[in-house]
Write an enzyme that holds these catalytic residues in place. Sequence first.
Site, PDB file in Angstrom:
ATOM      1  N   ASP A 134       0.870  -1.178   0.000  1.00 17.76           N
ATOM      2  CA  ASP A 134       0.000   0.000   0.000  1.00 17.76           C
ATOM      3  C   ASP A 134       0.906   1.228   0.000  1.00 17.76           C
ATOM      4  OD1 ASP A 134      -1.644   2.125   0.664  1.00 17.76           O
ATOM      5  OD2 ASP A 134      -2.881   0.946   2.055  1.00 17.76           O
ATOM      6  N   HIS A 135       0.899   1.937  -1.108  1.00 20.06           N
ATOM      7  CA  HIS A 135       1.861   3.043  -1.263  1.00 20.06           C
ATOM      8  C   HIS A 135       1.532   4.227  -0.355  1.00 20.06           C
ATOM      9  CE1 HIS A 135       5.248   4.876  -2.898  1.00 20.06           C
ATOM     10  NE2 HIS A 135       5.006   4.813  -4.197  1.00 20.06           N
ATOM     11  N   ARG A 136       0.347   4.212   0.265  1.00 21.39           N
ATOM     12  CA  ARG A 136       0.061   5.279   1.232  1.00 21.39           C
ATOM     13  C   ARG A 136       0.888   5.089   2.497  1.00 21.39           C
ATOM     14  NH1 ARG A 136      -6.235   4.255   1.747  1.00 21.39           N
ATOM     15  NH2 ARG A 136      -5.316   2.179   1.937  1.00 21.39           N
TER      16      ARG A 136
END
Length: 455
Positions: free
Chosen positions: A427-429
């Site tokens: 999850d790039h967040r």
Amino acid sequence: MAALEVRIPNIGGFQDVGVIDVLVKPGDAVKVDDPLVTLESDKATMDVPSPAAGTVREVRVQVGSRVSEGSLVVILEAAEAAPARAAAPPQPAASRSPAPAPPAAPPVTAPAAPAALPPTGAAAQAPPLASPPSPASLATGASPPAAGKAGPDRRVLHASPSVRRFARELGVDLSQVAGSGPRGRILREDVQGFVKQVMSGTAAVGAGGGAGLDLLPWPRIDFARFGPVEARPLSRIRKIAGANLARNWVMIPHVTQFEEADVTELESFRTRLNGENGGPGVKVTLLAFLVKACVAALKRFPELNASLDGDSLVLKRYFHIGFAADTPNGLVVPVVREADRKGVVEIARELAELAARAREGKLAAADLQGGSFSISSLGGIGGTAFTPIINAPEVAILGVSRTSTRPVWDGGQFAPRLMLPLSLSYDHRVVDGALAARFTTHLARLLADPWRMVL
Ligand code: CAO
């Protein structure tokens, strides 16, 4: 004015039906047969009509409440001029008629099952929350959002069942449609107008706030026009898993980091171990070593053993590792708990036992809950790499593909090495690319030199 308790009438034997819309609030004036609340079972959507004219004194349910026949819904100050009658059965979308309801109480022989909604209706697929075996989403205890429910931060949608059904058929998200009826109620004309605007490119779908995906309706095609077809109903697991996979894919910005681990030494050790006389008593699999290696890597990089919760990141101090298991009914993700406290042999035994129960459809809900990181291994089947979908609310998942022996340059010459492809979706967040690369590099190092796992 006399107080009148309005209760759920005969709803064809349905139990624990969800309230998806509350159409009145205290102080509202209602007429006989005005809809008070909307219920939605897995078969149909139905309005509960007011049995009398009067003023709403109290509303005893809210969106999300579960009700059965006899549950108290509303307390009404019934107008004396309009004598109350028994509440009419709820009216399923398909059988609702614009004609006024008859003045006398209808018989309680309502149809046993109100008309079914089309299977494409999102609500028809909203799963019950607590019945094993549960799919991927339940591995973390997360429950899929029931379609049509208004969360605390969403506006309550007022629309009749027939309008909801109409909107579903067209793939229209009602939260995007402005209602022109009384109290903002969404009318059929509003849905039609919205579709016209979308088709002409003038609708402000999701404009400004970025909410809404602005998607075209799902294509409806009569495949039989092109050749013979067979319709096969989806299993319950597949429907629930599908809904969760779709949500996770669209809501999580996925990136997949690829890596290769040299597992030559590990595989030779594993083969020796399994072949030994009086060996471990269970087949020690590559997956068991992968679980152990992931735990060691997660200890080093705790951001991957975490979940987003609003503005915070919840770092988990436990290591419960889920693994994707292919079953005749679809994908499930059982969880090996406290993998950090277990040895590879114990993990291998647990994996075999959970996988066997998964295939027999005998997993309990608890076997699927609490995972903090997942592994999806397709290595036994084949492939060189893939993009696994993150099992929300986890933030990463490791995909494992098939090993192959390849010439690898060791600085002086090519040597035949057994290479294992790894695909980490994150999850790039939460996880930056650099962190993901550090994680997979470290993981590959652990697998190349298994002694490091025990450090
Ligand atoms: N490369 C090459 N061979 C591999 C391998 C790999 N990465 N991983 C396993 N194998 C081989 C094993 O050596 C074994 O071979 P033998 O039968 O000759 O000993 C065979 O594949 C079976 O492996 P295994 O017993 O170790 O089982 P597994 O860990 O591969 O699989 C399980 C267990 C539960 C993961 C599996 O049954 C399964 O369901 N896999 C599919 C998971 C899935 O669907 N993932 C996708 C999810 S996204 O849609």
